[in-house]
Design a protein around this motif. Sequence first.
Motif, PDB file in Angstrom:
ATOM      1  N   THR A 170       0.774  -1.092  -0.055  1.00 23.15           N
ATOM      2  CA  THR A 170       0.092  -0.049  -0.006  1.00 23.15           C
ATOM      3  C   THR A 170       0.909   1.251  -0.091  1.00 23.15           C
ATOM      4  OG1 THR A 170      -1.549  -1.093   1.068  1.00 23.15           O
ATOM      5  CG2 THR A 170      -1.826   1.222   1.033  1.00 23.15           C
ATOM      6  N   LEU A 171       0.856   2.152  -1.006  1.00 25.30           N
ATOM      7  CA  LEU A 171       1.443   3.312  -1.099  1.00 25.30           C
ATOM      8  C   LEU A 171       0.436   4.545  -0.940  1.00 25.30           C
ATOM      9  CD1 LEU A 171       2.602   1.016  -3.438  1.00 25.30           C
ATOM     10  CD2 LEU A 171       4.450   2.740  -3.386  1.00 25.30           C
ATOM     11  N   VAL A 172       1.160   5.479  -0.231  1.00 26.21           N
ATOM     12  CA  VAL A 172       0.102   6.646   0.047  1.00 26.21           C
ATOM     13  C   VAL A 172       0.883   7.955  -0.615  1.00 26.21           C
ATOM     14  CG1 VAL A 172      -0.950   8.059   1.774  1.00 26.21           C
ATOM     15  CG2 VAL A 172      -1.056   5.554   2.195  1.00 26.21           C
ATOM     16  N   TYR A 173       0.049   8.564  -1.578  1.00 22.32           N
ATOM     17  CA  TYR A 173       0.831   9.797  -2.066  1.00 22.32           C
ATOM     18  C   TYR A 173      -0.055  11.174  -1.728  1.00 22.32           C
ATOM     19  CZ  TYR A 173       2.813   6.255  -5.192  1.00 22.32           C
ATOM     20  OH  TYR A 173       3.325   4.994  -5.728  1.00 22.32           O
ATOM     21  N   ARG A 174       0.814  12.197  -1.650  1.00 24.85           N
ATOM     22  CA  ARG A 174      -0.161  13.400  -1.626  1.00 24.85           C
ATOM     23  C   ARG A 174       0.131  14.247  -2.802  1.00 24.85           C
ATOM     24  NH1 ARG A 174       3.227  15.494   1.925  1.00 24.85           N
ATOM     25  NH2 ARG A 174       2.240  14.870   3.801  1.00 24.85           N
ATOM     26  N   ALA A 175      -1.272  14.575  -3.373  1.00 25.30           N
ATOM     27  CA  ALA A 175      -1.428  15.118  -4.815  1.00 25.30           C
ATOM     28  C   ALA A 175      -2.342  16.167  -4.578  1.00 25.30           C
ATOM     29  CB  ALA A 175      -1.695  14.147  -5.628  1.00 25.30           C
ATOM     30  N   GLY A 176      -2.319  17.247  -5.462  1.00 29.29           N
ATOM     31  CA  GLY A 176      -3.207  18.404  -5.556  1.00 29.29           C
ATOM     32  C   GLY A 176      -4.134  17.897  -6.327  1.00 29.29           C
ATOM     33  N   ILE A 177      -5.590  17.668  -5.717  1.00 23.80           N
ATOM     34  CA  ILE A 177      -6.870  17.165  -6.393  1.00 23.80           C
ATOM     35  C   ILE A 177      -7.868  18.142  -5.863  1.00 23.80           C
ATOM     36  CG2 ILE A 177      -8.289  15.506  -6.519  1.00 23.80           C
ATOM     37  CD1 ILE A 177      -6.076  13.531  -6.107  1.00 23.80           C
ATOM     38  N   ALA A 178      -8.878  18.803  -6.907  1.00 25.93           N
ATOM     39  CA  ALA A 178      -9.783  19.460  -6.494  1.00 25.93           C
ATOM     40  C   ALA A 178      -9.533  20.751  -5.781  1.00 25.93           C
ATOM     41  CB  ALA A 178     -11.021  18.728  -6.098  1.00 25.93           C
ATOM     42  N   GLU A 229      -5.183  18.123 -15.460  1.00 25.01           N
ATOM     43  CA  GLU A 229      -4.077  17.924 -15.111  1.00 25.01           C
ATOM     44  C   GLU A 229      -4.038  16.406 -14.685  1.00 25.01           C
ATOM     45  OE1 GLU A 229      -2.079  22.259 -14.088  1.00 25.01           O
ATOM     46  OE2 GLU A 229      -2.483  20.711 -12.467  1.00 25.01           O
ATOM     47  N   VAL A 230      -2.597  15.703 -15.086  1.00 20.55           N
ATOM     48  CA  VAL A 230      -2.285  14.452 -14.410  1.00 20.55           C
ATOM     49  C   VAL A 230      -1.597  14.677 -13.260  1.00 20.55           C
ATOM     50  CG1 VAL A 230      -1.130  12.332 -14.754  1.00 20.55           C
ATOM     51  CG2 VAL A 230      -2.160  13.190 -16.658  1.00 20.55           C
ATOM     52  N   VAL A 231      -2.316  14.506 -12.031  1.00 20.22           N
ATOM     53  CA  VAL A 231      -1.644  14.916 -10.599  1.00 20.22           C
ATOM     54  C   VAL A 231      -0.916  13.664 -10.109  1.00 20.22           C
ATOM     55  CG1 VAL A 231      -3.518  16.791 -10.396  1.00 20.22           C
ATOM     56  CG2 VAL A 231      -3.790  14.120  -9.568  1.00 20.22           C
ATOM     57  N   VAL A 234      -0.813   3.843 -14.424  1.00 18.09           N
ATOM     58  CA  VAL A 234      -1.736   4.329 -13.561  1.00 18.09           C
ATOM     59  C   VAL A 234      -1.929   5.733 -13.554  1.00 18.09           C
ATOM     60  CG1 VAL A 234      -3.270   3.955 -11.500  1.00 18.09           C
ATOM     61  CG2 VAL A 234      -1.956   2.134 -12.601  1.00 18.09           C
ATOM     62  N   ALA A 235      -2.803   6.519 -13.852  1.00 16.40           N
ATOM     63  CA  ALA A 235      -2.865   7.964 -13.895  1.00 16.40           C
ATOM     64  C   ALA A 235      -4.173   8.573 -13.233  1.00 16.40           C
ATOM     65  CB  ALA A 235      -2.672   8.555 -15.226  1.00 16.40           C
ATOM     66  N   VAL A 236      -3.909   9.555 -12.438  1.00 13.57           N
ATOM     67  CA  VAL A 236      -4.892  10.356 -11.706  1.00 13.57           C
ATOM     68  C   VAL A 236      -5.164  11.419 -12.305  1.00 13.57           C
ATOM     69  CG1 VAL A 236      -5.873  10.980  -9.547  1.00 13.57           C
ATOM     70  CG2 VAL A 236      -4.613   8.880  -9.514  1.00 13.57           C
ATOM     71  N   SER A 262       0.852  17.934 -14.170  1.00 14.38           N
ATOM     72  CA  SER A 262       0.787  18.753 -13.102  1.00 14.38           C
ATOM     73  C   SER A 262       2.070  19.683 -13.043  1.00 14.38           C
ATOM     74  CB  SER A 262       0.468  18.101 -11.783  1.00 14.38           C
ATOM     75  OG  SER A 262       0.509  19.007 -10.816  1.00 14.38           O
ATOM     76  N   LEU A 263       1.949  20.903 -12.631  1.00 22.89           N
ATOM     77  CA  LEU A 263       3.206  21.484 -12.243  1.00 22.89           C
ATOM     78  C   LEU A 263       3.849  21.121 -11.036  1.00 22.89           C
ATOM     79  CD1 LEU A 263       1.847  25.370 -13.093  1.00 22.89           C
ATOM     80  CD2 LEU A 263       3.324  23.776 -14.454  1.00 22.89           C
ATOM     81  N   ARG A 264       3.249  20.337 -10.300  1.00 20.99           N
ATOM     82  CA  ARG A 264       3.923  19.883  -9.024  1.00 20.99           C
ATOM     83  C   ARG A 264       3.703  18.458  -8.918  1.00 20.99           C
ATOM     84  NH1 ARG A 264       1.206  20.782  -3.194  1.00 20.99           N
ATOM     85  NH2 ARG A 264      -0.210  19.604  -4.205  1.00 20.99           N
ATOM     86  N   ASP A 265       4.925  17.764  -8.717  1.00 20.32           N
ATOM     87  CA  ASP A 265       4.701  16.000  -8.669  1.00 20.32           C
ATOM     88  C   ASP A 265       4.149  15.843  -7.448  1.00 20.32           C
ATOM     89  OD1 ASP A 265       6.129  15.934 -11.074  1.00 20.32           O
ATOM     90  OD2 ASP A 265       8.045  15.842 -10.319  1.00 20.32           O
TER      91      ASP A 265
END
Length: 311
Positions: A37-45, A159-161, A152-154, A180-183
């Motif tokens: 299980t991998l947890v990522y922090r991404a800019g969403i909404a 933007e692909v975040v 796998v893309a979100v 996305s401008l920020r990975d």
Amino acid sequence: MMQDLFSVPSCFSAGEKLPDVPASAAATTRSGQSAATLVYRAGIAGHDRLVTVTWCRNLLTHGLTVSIEGSAGGGKDKSGGGREWGDADGGAASSSNKGCSTACKVEMQPWHFWRKYGAKQFHVDGRAVDVVWDLRSARYSDEPEPLSDYYVAVVSDEEVVLLLGNLKKEAFRRTGSRPSLRDAALVCKKEHVFSKKRFLTKARFHDRGKLHDISIECSSSNLGGGGVDVDMVIKIDGYVNVLVRHLQWKFRGNECISINQLKVQVYWDAHDWIFGTGVRNALFIFKPEPLPSATNEYSDFCLFLYAWKLE
């Protein structure tokens, strides 16, 4: 739990709670199947949110589950005419008790080739978020995560975040979205591995670092009076970094190791290995410390490795 004893969740920002491992991952570990299980922090909404990706593997099936913090129920299968989707057809939308997340589950069995290619849509604060994947040609080793030839893309706000895998061009072409401008940042990995004496995994200790091979090995010898003496060694890239002799007396502990000038705190709790019966696990935690001169280059990454010992 070991995380509480050593305050490891401090590697997450204030007020942020690490999502629980999805039920699908918990079920695989109980049945002896590998899961990561991998947890990522991404800019969403418009906000930083946690995206939890779980890979599972057994002899016949690979599984993928993606959940997004703050998403609502009612996910749509975009590759199947927009119909509602559920557990029965290999993709699942399931809200948590608080209604704060929805899971997209894909079971990839050899006879269901086209389930390895698809798209699902969530809604986060009323805005559409898409999860798109292509695992038809994915290559695997002994780990639940694919090695290569997949994506796998979100996608949020065109933007692909979050983008996993090496088929990046194909992912951008299919989604029609810009990077996305920020990975996205990987903040946590929880992995369950099974073996008798040697437990293996891989991890990057910071965003731009190399992928390290991690090995935990146990050896035992008989003592007088019918006792058993157990030694444990933790290796990074084949080099011994932690050596614990007489593990039966030192089943809990921690050491600070150095890997290419990066300091990593290593914690272990092997109580159940020594005193448990049947299939039992030890917990290992790897927490890198940022270098004072380059703090911006290091993410708040933490690896939790559950090593299940088989008889």
